[in-house]
Design an enzyme around this catalytic site. Structure first.
Site, mmCIF file in Angstrom:
data_model
loop_
_atom_site.group_PDB
_atom_site.id
_atom_site.type_symbol
_atom_site.label_atom_id
_atom_site.label_comp_id
_atom_site.label_asym_id
_atom_site.label_seq_id
_atom_site.Cartn_x
_atom_site.Cartn_y
_atom_site.Cartn_z
ATOM 1 C CG HIS A 13 -1.788 1.300 1.361
ATOM 2 N ND1 HIS A 13 -2.859 1.426 0.950
ATOM 3 C CD2 HIS A 13 -1.496 2.477 1.989
ATOM 4 C CE1 HIS A 13 -3.337 2.540 1.153
ATOM 5 N NE2 HIS A 13 -2.630 3.106 1.764
ATOM 6 C CD GLU A 14 1.638 3.892 3.709
ATOM 7 O OE1 GLU A 14 2.102 4.782 3.160
ATOM 8 O OE2 GLU A 14 0.566 3.617 4.223
ATOM 9 C CG HIS B 21 0.853 6.589 -0.511
ATOM 10 N ND1 HIS B 21 -0.605 7.312 -0.992
ATOM 11 C CD2 HIS B 21 0.111 5.920 0.428
ATOM 12 C CE1 HIS B 21 -1.430 7.205 -0.257
ATOM 13 N NE2 HIS B 21 -1.153 6.321 0.708
ATOM 14 C CG HIS C 181 0.443 9.461 -6.947
ATOM 15 N ND1 HIS C 181 -0.732 9.549 -5.905
ATOM 16 C CD2 HIS C 181 0.369 9.921 -8.021
ATOM 17 C CE1 HIS C 181 -1.484 10.354 -6.895
ATOM 18 N NE2 HIS C 181 -0.982 10.434 -7.924
#
Length: 682
Positions: A466-467, A470, A473
C-alpha cells in the site's frame, strides 16, 4: 536578519545525488536559523516578483520557485519530527509550528499576490498551457478558501486561529506519542504470552530491556496485531484496554481538552470562511464536492456492514463458548477468535505464515519486482548517500529513460517514531526546479534481534504494498510545478493509487515470486495461497464497520457549529463519541472504531480532518480499476504504462476524476466495491 551561515546544511541546495538532504550534517540547532532566514528570504522573493513586470507565465514560475531555502528546511524537519523526534526537535516544533503557519498565511494572503492572481485568472493569457491554467485556478480558489476576501478584523482572527491550531495539532501528536509509549504493556511471566512465537517473544524481551520481562508496544490503531495470537484472555484484555485508553486517562498526556479545542477552532474558522462547518469547508475542495456526498456513502454502507459484523460476532461467540469461556464476546476476543476461525475454515494460520514473508524478499522480489513488471523500474541500492537513521536504506530508481529518483525505506519501529505507516517526500519532483523526487516509506515493523530475519505478518505485507503505491505516485510524477507533484491531489483521491498497488501483493503470480520460506526457499504451497486469498475476504463486516465508525466519528467532530463545545469538559469526549456512533448506527461494543477520538492522529494531528472518508471513496476507484486490470490481462507492462500515463505521472496537474475517466474510459462504478466488501445488499 543576517544571512544564514554558510556552514548551515540548509544554506545551499544539496550537491548530493538527487539533492538528498545531508542528513549526516543536520542537527537540531540548524533548524531555527534556517527557518528564520528562509522566511525572510521567501518574503523578499515575493516582494521582488511583485515589483517586477512579469507576464503570466513568468509570474507563475517565480511564485512557484520562491521559498526554496525554507522548503528545504521544512521538508527535512516535518519528516524527522515523525521519525526521530527528541526533546530538542520537539522544542523547535513547539516554537516554530505556529510561526511557520503564520508565515505561509502571510504569503498566501498577501493582498498583492491575491490581486495579481485574480487579474490573471479573470483574463488569462492565451498562450498558457493546461498546467499553467490549472495552477491559476487553484491559486485563485486557495485565496478565497484561505480568507483573502476577509476584512482586516476577519483576517487577523484567521491568523490567530491558524497559529493556535498549529500549536494544538503539534501538542496532540506529542502527547499521543508519549502516552502510547507509556502504555506499552509490560508482562513479567512468559506464560502470560502463550501463543506468541519465539521471534515475537524475543522482540518483546528486547523491548523490555533492563527492566526485564516482556514489553508489548502499541501500534496506532485500536486493534493490536498481537491480540490474534495471545491465548490468555486476561493478557488480551490488558492490551486492548491500554490501546483504547490512550490520551483519555487524565494526567499530563491526556488529549481530550486539546482535541475539543481543535474541533471548536476549526468550526469557528469554517464559519469565518463562509461555510457552515469544517467538514463542508474541507470537502468543498475534494472530489466528493459536498458533505452529503461523502457522508451519504458512509451511511449507505453502514447497515450492511453492521449486519455482516453481527453475523461474524455470532460465529466467534460460538468459538469462545466452545473454549469454556464465559460470554459475551468482548472487543479483546475478536481478533483472536477471528484468526482461529480463519485457520479452521481456510486452513490459514497467519502466524505460521510469517516465515514465508521475510522482509527483504517481500521488498525486492515482491514490491520492487511488481513495479518492474508494470512500469519497467529498476532499483539499485545506494550506500554512498547519507540517511537519517541507521535503519534506513536508499535505492536509486530508474527506467529506460534513466534515473527517476531516490527511494528511502525505513521499516522498523522506534520509540522516537510515531505509529502507523506512511509515505512522504524530502524532495518533490518538478521540471521547473529541475528536481527529481526523494521519497520515503516509513513502517513500524518490530525490529528483529541481531542476526535474525524480519518476518512480516500478512497485514504488514499489505501495508508495504500500500505505502509503496504512494511512493510510485511520487516517483513517477512528471509535472512542471511543485504544487502538483506526486501525491499533491485531493485527500479523497490520494489513496486510490496506493490501494491499487496493495491489490498486487496477493495475486498468485506475485506471491509466487516473494512468498518463499526464509530457511528452505520453498514457495508458499498452492493450497496455502488459495486459503490466504480466501481468508483475506473473510471479516469484512468487522473491517468495514470499524472503518466506518472512525470515518463517521471524524464527520461528527467536524460538522459541529461554533459554540457547540462551549463549556465542555474533557470527560464529555466519551459521551460525544458514544452518541455520534449510536446516531450513525455503528455503535457495536465488540467493534470499536479503528481510532477513538483521543488517539485519532489522522484527524487531530495529521491532514485527514473531515477527510477520513477518503479511504472508502478512493476504494471505489480502486475496486473498479482492479476489475479493469483483470479484464485486460493483469500484470502487464502495457497496463502499467497506461495507468502511469493517465494517473501516476499527472499528480495534481489535471482534475483527478478527468484523469480517471481518461484511464478507465468512464466514471467509476460502485458495484465492484460492494462485491469486494460483501455489501452487495447495501
Amino acid at each position: 536578519m543576517s544571512p544564514l551561515a554558510a556552514d548551515n546544511p540548509f544554506a545551499a541546495p544539496s550537491d548530493l545525488p538527487f539533492a538528498v538532504p545531508p542528513f549526516d550534517r543536520i542537527r537540531a540547532e540548524h533548524y531555527a536559523p534556517a527557518f528564520e532566514a528562509g522566511m525572510a528570504e521567501h518574503l523578499a522573493e515575493v516582494d521582488a516578483l511583485l515589483d517586477a513586470d512579469l507576464d503570466a507565465a513568468a509570474f507563475l514560475d517565480a511564485l512557484q520557485s520562491a521559498g526554496q531555502l525554507l522548503g528545504r528546511a521544512e521538508a527535512v524537519f516535518h519528516n524527522l519530527v515523525g521519525t526521530d523526534a527528541d526533546d530538542a526537535l520537539r522544542a523547535v516544533q513547539e516554537e516554530f509550528s505556529p510561526r511557520l503557519s503564520a508565515h505561509h498565511d502571510a504569503v498566501r494572503l498577501d493582498p498583492r499576490v491575491v490581486q495579481r492572481v485574480r487579474e490573471l485568472h479573470e483574463d488569462p493569457a492565451p498562450d498558457l498551457d493546461p498546467e499553467q491554467r490549472r495552477l491559476l485556478t487553484e491559486l485563485h480558489r486557495d485565496a478565497a478558501r484561505s480568507g483573502a476576501l476577509l476584512d482586516e478584523p476577519g483576517a487577523a482572527r484567521l491568523r490567530e486561529l491558524n497559529e493556535e491550531l498549529s500549536r494544538l495539532t503539534t501538542r496532540f501528536d506529542v502527547e499521543l506519542l508519549a502516552d502510547t509509549n507509556a502504555l506499552a504493556v509490560h508482562v513479567d511471566d512468559a506464560a502470560d504470552l502463550e501463543g506468541l512465537g519465539a521471534g515475537e517473544l524475543a522482540r518483546a524481551a528486547a523491548a523490555a530491556g533492563e527492566r526485564g520481562g516482556y514489553l508489548l508496544p502499541l501500534v496506532l490503531p485500536t486493534g493490536q496485531p498481537v491480540l490474534e495470537s495471545l491465548r490468555r484472555r486476561e493478557t488480551r484484555r490488558r492490551v486492548h484496554e491500554a490501546s483504547v485508553s490512550r490520551g483519555g486517562r487524565g494526567g499530563e498526556h491526556d488529549t481530550r481538552a486539546v482535541l475539543q479545542r481543535i474541533a471548536a477552532l476549526r468550526a469557528e474558522r469554517a464559519v469565518l470562511l463562509g461555510h457552515p462547518d469544517h467538514a463542508s469547508w474541507v470537502i468543498a475542495d475534494e472530489t466528493a464536492g459536498d458533505v452529503e456526498a461523502a457522508a451519504g456513502m458512509l451511511r449507505r454502507l453502514a447497515p450492511a456492514a453492521v449486519a455482516n459484523a453481527r453475523r461474524e460476532e455470532a460465529e466467534l461467540t460460538g468459538l469462545l463458548l466452545a473454549d469454556g469461556e464465559e460470554g459475551p464476546l468482548r472487543p479483546w476476543d475478536w481478533a483472536h477468535y477471528a484468526e482461529r476461525l480463519r485457520r479452521q475454515r481456510f486452513a490459514v494460520d497467519a502466524e505460521a505464515l510469517r516465515p514465508w514473508f521475510e522482509l527483504e524478499r517481500v521488498l525486492v522480489d515482491g514490491v520492487f519486482a511488481t513495479a518492474t513488471a508494470l512500469y519497467g523500474l529498476t532499483f539499485t541500492e545506494r550506500t554512498d548517500v547519507p540517511v537519517f537513521s541507521p535503519d534506513v536504506r536508499a535505492f536509486e530508481v530508474a527506467d529506460e529513460s534513466g534515473p527517476l529518483g531516490l527511494y528511502l525505506f525505513d521499516p522498523y519501529a522506534r520509540e522516537s517514531k510515531r505509529g502507523g505507516a506512511w509515505m512522504s517526500s524530502f524532495v518533490e519532483q518538478s521540471r521547473l526546479l529541475g528536481q527529481r523526487p526523494v521519497v520515503v516509506n516509513c513502517l513500524n515493523v518490530a525490529k528483529p534481534a541481531a542476526g535474525d530475519p524480519a518476518l512480516l505478518s500478512v497485514d504488514e505485507v499489505e501495508t508495504l504494498f500500500h505505502e509503496f503505491g504512494h511512493t510510485l505516485h511520487g516517483l513517477l510524477s512528471d509535472v512542471r510545478f511543485p504544487r502538483f507533484s506526486g501525491t499533491s491531489v485531493p485527500r479523497d483521491f490520494v489513496e486510490f493509487p496506493s490501494q491499487v498497488n496493495e491489490f498486487w501483493g496477493f495475486e498468485p503470480e506475485v506471491l509466487a515470486r516473494y512468498a518463499r520460506h526464509v530457511e528452505t526457499g520453498e514457495p508458499l504451497p498452492a493450497d496455502a495461497v488459495d486459503g490466504l486469498r480466501a481468508a483475506r475476504g473473510y471479516g469484512q463486516g468487522f473491517a468495514t464497520t470499524e472503518y466506518l465508525a472512525a470515518a463517521l466519528l471524524d464527520q461528527a467532530w467536524h460538522r459541529l457549529a461554533p459554540g457547540a463545545l462551549d463549556g465542555a469538559a474533557p470527560e464529555d469526549v466519551e459521551r460525544f463519541e458514544a452518541e455520534a456512533l449510536a446516531g450513525a448506527g455503528v455503535a457495536l461494543e465488540t467493534v470499536p472504531p479503528r481510532y477513538r477520538s483521543t488517539y485519532f492522529h489522522h484527524v487531530f494531528g495529521g491532514g485527514y480532518a473531515a477527510a477520513y472518508y477518503s479511504y472508502v471513496w478512493s476504494e471505489v476507484l480502486d475496486a473498479d480499476t482492479v476489475e479493469w486490470f483483470a479484464e485486460n490481462g493483469g500484470l502487464r507492462r502495457e497496463n502499467g504504462d497506461r495507468f502511469r500515463a493517465a494517473v501516476l505521472s499527472r499528480g495534481g496537474s489535471v482534475d483527478p476524476l478527468e484523469a480517471y475517466r481518461e484511464f478507465r474510459g468512464r466514471d467509476a462504478r460502485l458495484e465492484p466495491l460492494l462485491r469486494r466488501r460483501g455489501l452487495d445488499g447495501a
